[in-house]
Design a protein around this motif. Structure first.
Motif, PDB file in Angstrom:
ATOM      1  N   ASN A  45       0.781  -1.282  -0.127  1.00  0.00           N
ATOM      2  CA  ASN A  45      -0.048  -0.009   0.036  1.00  0.00           C
ATOM      3  C   ASN A  45       0.902   1.311  -0.035  1.00  0.00           C
ATOM      4  O   ASN A  45       0.788   2.307  -0.751  1.00  0.00           O
ATOM      5  CB  ASN A  45      -0.979  -0.004   1.289  1.00  0.00           C
ATOM      6  CG  ASN A  45      -2.212  -1.022   0.897  1.00  0.00           C
ATOM      7  OD1 ASN A  45      -2.757  -1.151  -0.149  1.00  0.00           O
ATOM      8  ND2 ASN A  45      -2.295  -1.476   2.295  1.00  0.00           N
ATOM      9  N   LEU A  46       1.889   1.052   0.816  1.00  0.00           N
ATOM     10  CA  LEU A  46       2.806   2.416   0.890  1.00  0.00           C
ATOM     11  C   LEU A  46       3.562   2.734  -0.351  1.00  0.00           C
ATOM     12  O   LEU A  46       3.816   3.835  -0.762  1.00  0.00           O
ATOM     13  CB  LEU A  46       3.782   2.206   2.292  1.00  0.00           C
ATOM     14  CG  LEU A  46       4.670   3.561   2.484  1.00  0.00           C
ATOM     15  CD1 LEU A  46       3.921   4.765   2.606  1.00  0.00           C
ATOM     16  CD2 LEU A  46       5.285   3.356   3.799  1.00  0.00           C
ATOM     17  N   THR A  47       4.208   1.632  -0.833  1.00  0.00           N
ATOM     18  CA  THR A  47       5.050   1.769  -2.176  1.00  0.00           C
ATOM     19  C   THR A  47       4.151   2.152  -3.448  1.00  0.00           C
ATOM     20  O   THR A  47       4.492   3.136  -3.969  1.00  0.00           O
ATOM     21  CB  THR A  47       5.867   0.398  -2.566  1.00  0.00           C
ATOM     22  OG1 THR A  47       4.710  -0.941  -2.544  1.00  0.00           O
ATOM     23  CG2 THR A  47       6.664   0.143  -1.439  1.00  0.00           C
ATOM     24  N   ARG A  48       2.593   1.608  -3.257  1.00  0.00           N
ATOM     25  CA  ARG A  48       1.848   2.069  -4.161  1.00  0.00           C
ATOM     26  C   ARG A  48       1.628   3.925  -4.058  1.00  0.00           C
ATOM     27  O   ARG A  48       1.445   4.482  -4.993  1.00  0.00           O
ATOM     28  CB  ARG A  48       0.588   1.355  -4.398  1.00  0.00           C
ATOM     29  CG  ARG A  48       0.800  -0.136  -4.892  1.00  0.00           C
ATOM     30  CD  ARG A  48      -0.369  -0.784  -4.718  1.00  0.00           C
ATOM     31  NE  ARG A  48      -1.360  -0.264  -5.834  1.00  0.00           N
ATOM     32  CZ  ARG A  48      -2.291  -1.019  -6.225  1.00  0.00           C
ATOM     33  NH1 ARG A  48      -2.845  -2.014  -5.223  1.00  0.00           N
ATOM     34  NH2 ARG A  48      -3.240  -0.760  -7.168  1.00  0.00           N
ATOM     35  N   ARG A  49       1.581   4.109  -2.891  1.00  0.00           N
ATOM     36  CA  ARG A  49       1.333   5.696  -2.658  1.00  0.00           C
ATOM     37  C   ARG A  49       2.660   6.414  -3.228  1.00  0.00           C
ATOM     38  O   ARG A  49       2.405   7.366  -3.851  1.00  0.00           O
ATOM     39  CB  ARG A  49       1.385   5.955  -1.077  1.00  0.00           C
ATOM     40  CG  ARG A  49      -0.091   5.446  -0.579  1.00  0.00           C
ATOM     41  CD  ARG A  49      -0.038   5.926   0.790  1.00  0.00           C
ATOM     42  NE  ARG A  49      -0.068   7.589   1.123  1.00  0.00           N
ATOM     43  CZ  ARG A  49       0.465   8.040   2.182  1.00  0.00           C
ATOM     44  NH1 ARG A  49       0.601   7.279   3.294  1.00  0.00           N
ATOM     45  NH2 ARG A  49       0.510   9.383   2.385  1.00  0.00           N
ATOM     46  N   ILE A  50       3.787   5.669  -3.063  1.00  0.00           N
ATOM     47  CA  ILE A  50       5.012   6.542  -3.427  1.00  0.00           C
ATOM     48  C   ILE A  50       4.995   6.490  -5.039  1.00  0.00           C
ATOM     49  O   ILE A  50       5.182   7.602  -5.690  1.00  0.00           O
ATOM     50  CB  ILE A  50       6.257   5.708  -2.981  1.00  0.00           C
ATOM     51  CG1 ILE A  50       6.500   5.724  -1.487  1.00  0.00           C
ATOM     52  CG2 ILE A  50       7.544   6.186  -3.567  1.00  0.00           C
ATOM     53  CD1 ILE A  50       7.453   4.910  -0.846  1.00  0.00           C
ATOM     54  N   ALA A  51       4.608   5.417  -5.657  1.00  0.00           N
ATOM     55  CA  ALA A  51       4.555   5.317  -7.253  1.00  0.00           C
ATOM     56  C   ALA A  51       3.741   6.262  -7.801  1.00  0.00           C
ATOM     57  O   ALA A  51       3.805   6.797  -8.756  1.00  0.00           O
ATOM     58  CB  ALA A  51       4.022   3.978  -7.787  1.00  0.00           C
ATOM     59  N   ARG A  52       2.473   6.751  -6.864  1.00  0.00           N
ATOM     60  CA  ARG A  52       1.626   7.784  -7.344  1.00  0.00           C
ATOM     61  C   ARG A  52       1.878   9.198  -6.940  1.00  0.00           C
ATOM     62  O   ARG A  52       1.229  10.060  -7.389  1.00  0.00           O
ATOM     63  CB  ARG A  52       0.351   7.243  -6.967  1.00  0.00           C
ATOM     64  CG  ARG A  52      -0.338   5.978  -7.414  1.00  0.00           C
ATOM     65  CD  ARG A  52      -2.021   6.011  -7.060  1.00  0.00           C
ATOM     66  NE  ARG A  52      -1.952   5.901  -5.337  1.00  0.00           N
ATOM     67  CZ  ARG A  52      -2.331   4.947  -4.778  1.00  0.00           C
ATOM     68  NH1 ARG A  52      -2.311   3.736  -5.113  1.00  0.00           N
ATOM     69  NH2 ARG A  52      -2.548   5.075  -3.546  1.00  0.00           N
ATOM     70  N   ALA A  53       2.817   9.412  -6.203  1.00  0.00           N
ATOM     71  CA  ALA A  53       3.116  10.807  -5.461  1.00  0.00           C
ATOM     72  C   ALA A  53       3.477  11.867  -6.317  1.00  0.00           C
ATOM     73  O   ALA A  53       3.164  13.068  -6.082  1.00  0.00           O
ATOM     74  CB  ALA A  53       4.358  10.512  -4.678  1.00  0.00           C
ATOM     75  N   GLY A  54       3.850  11.351  -7.876  1.00  0.00           N
ATOM     76  CA  GLY A  54       4.162  12.701  -8.577  1.00  0.00           C
ATOM     77  C   GLY A  54       3.107  12.790  -9.768  1.00  0.00           C
ATOM     78  O   GLY A  54       3.221  13.683 -10.531  1.00  0.00           O
TER      79      GLY A  54
END
Length: 298
Positions: A45-54
């Motif tokens: 869940n957290l790595t997907r948030r990072i992937a979408r951050a930009g």
């Protein structure tokens, strides 16, 4: 958040159908190496948030540095990246990454090697394509990699967005405002060449093993024409001299750059009794432009 997201998958699997990252690490005996600055994020869940951050990455080419066992890699692919080009120097991680590549045929290319020596444009192999850079950067190499990407020539660069994780104190230096203790050379080069913002902050317990300090994700969007339009090398020399003795007035600190700082500062319209931390990014660029047009900068 900690642990792996298994809420929408069959028991024992992650949402992408691959084994939970914790199991992958155990199976391949991938204990994080301190010497490589490795700290893994197990929470998908957290790595997907990072992937979408930009922003959206659907169909885009993404360059990743230090994928390790593939936590962020898997998130990037789940979020729709058309192609991920990963550079990994730890050969122990290659079998785990090969499993990810097999699960996403034709969408993941892994290159074994040192990111500090990589030819990024050659890896992308399409000069007309702009890539996104996304990485949980190894702490020891993070600043060197960042400066290299910011000093890319010609400009605009081969990337059109970077989503990078740093130690929180480094992230704060990148976005620091003039007059603050964190403001320095990294602030100036980052903000002159890109719009920067901190997208999210992560506590130590988000990682395995947990580092001693928090981390933060910074998003960089390149400025098409950084202004004033000095050369990046001149800006580097000026900021190195100015911040090399940041407690001293510019008329003193810049003597390591030119014999007569007062003349240089007057031409740039900058008071000689100011300290480096008081100058704006634009004033530094103006000073660099005056310097490179002077005999000393030629």
């Amino acid at each position: 958040m900690t642990g792996d997201d298994t809420s929408t998958a069959r028991p024992g699997a992650s949402p992408d159908g691959l084994p939970p990252l914790r199991d992958v690490i155990r199976q391949h005996e991938l204990a994080a190496k301190k010497s490589l600055g490795q700290n893994f994020i197990l929470d998908l869940n957290l790595t997907r948030r990072i992937a979408r951050a930009g922003g959206a990455i659907d169909g885009r080419t993404v360059v990743e540095v230090g994928p390790g066992p593939g936590g962020l890699t898997r998130a990037l692919l789940m979020e729709g990246a058309g192609r991920v080009i990963a550079v990994e120097r730890d050969s122990r991680c290659l079998p785990a990454l090969a499993e990810v590549a097999g699960h996403y045929p034709g969408r993941l290319a892994v290159h074994e090697g040192d990111a500090l020596e990589a030819d990024w444009q050659a890896l992308i192999a399409n000069p007309r394509e702009k890539a996104i850079v996304a990485a949980n950067l190894p702490y020891g190499a993070a600043t060197v990699l960042l400066v290299g990407w910011l000093e890319t020539e010609p400009w605009p660069p081969w990337w059109d967005r970077m989503v990078l994780m740093f130690q929180k104190e480094v992230a704060e230096r990148i976005v620091a405002e003039p007059g603050s203790k964190a403001y320095g050379r990294l602030s100036v080069i980052s903000q002159w060449r890109a719009n920067v913002r901190i997208a999210l902050t992560l506590p130590p317990e988000a990682f395995t093993p947990p580092p001693k300090i928090s981390s933060a994700v910074v998003v960089f969007t390149p400025r098409a024409e950084p202004q004033p339009a000095c050369s990046v090398k001149s800006l580097g020399r000026v900021t190195a001299a100015a911040f090399g003795q940041r407690r001293k007035m510019l008329r003193v600190s810049l003597k390591t750059l030119v014999q007569d700082p007062d003349t240089l500062l007057e031409a740039a319209g900058i008071a000689p009794d100011l300290r480096a931390e008081r100058l704006t990014v634009r004033e530094f660029a103006k000073l660099a432009l005056v310097y490179e047009r002077s005999p000393a900068g030629r």
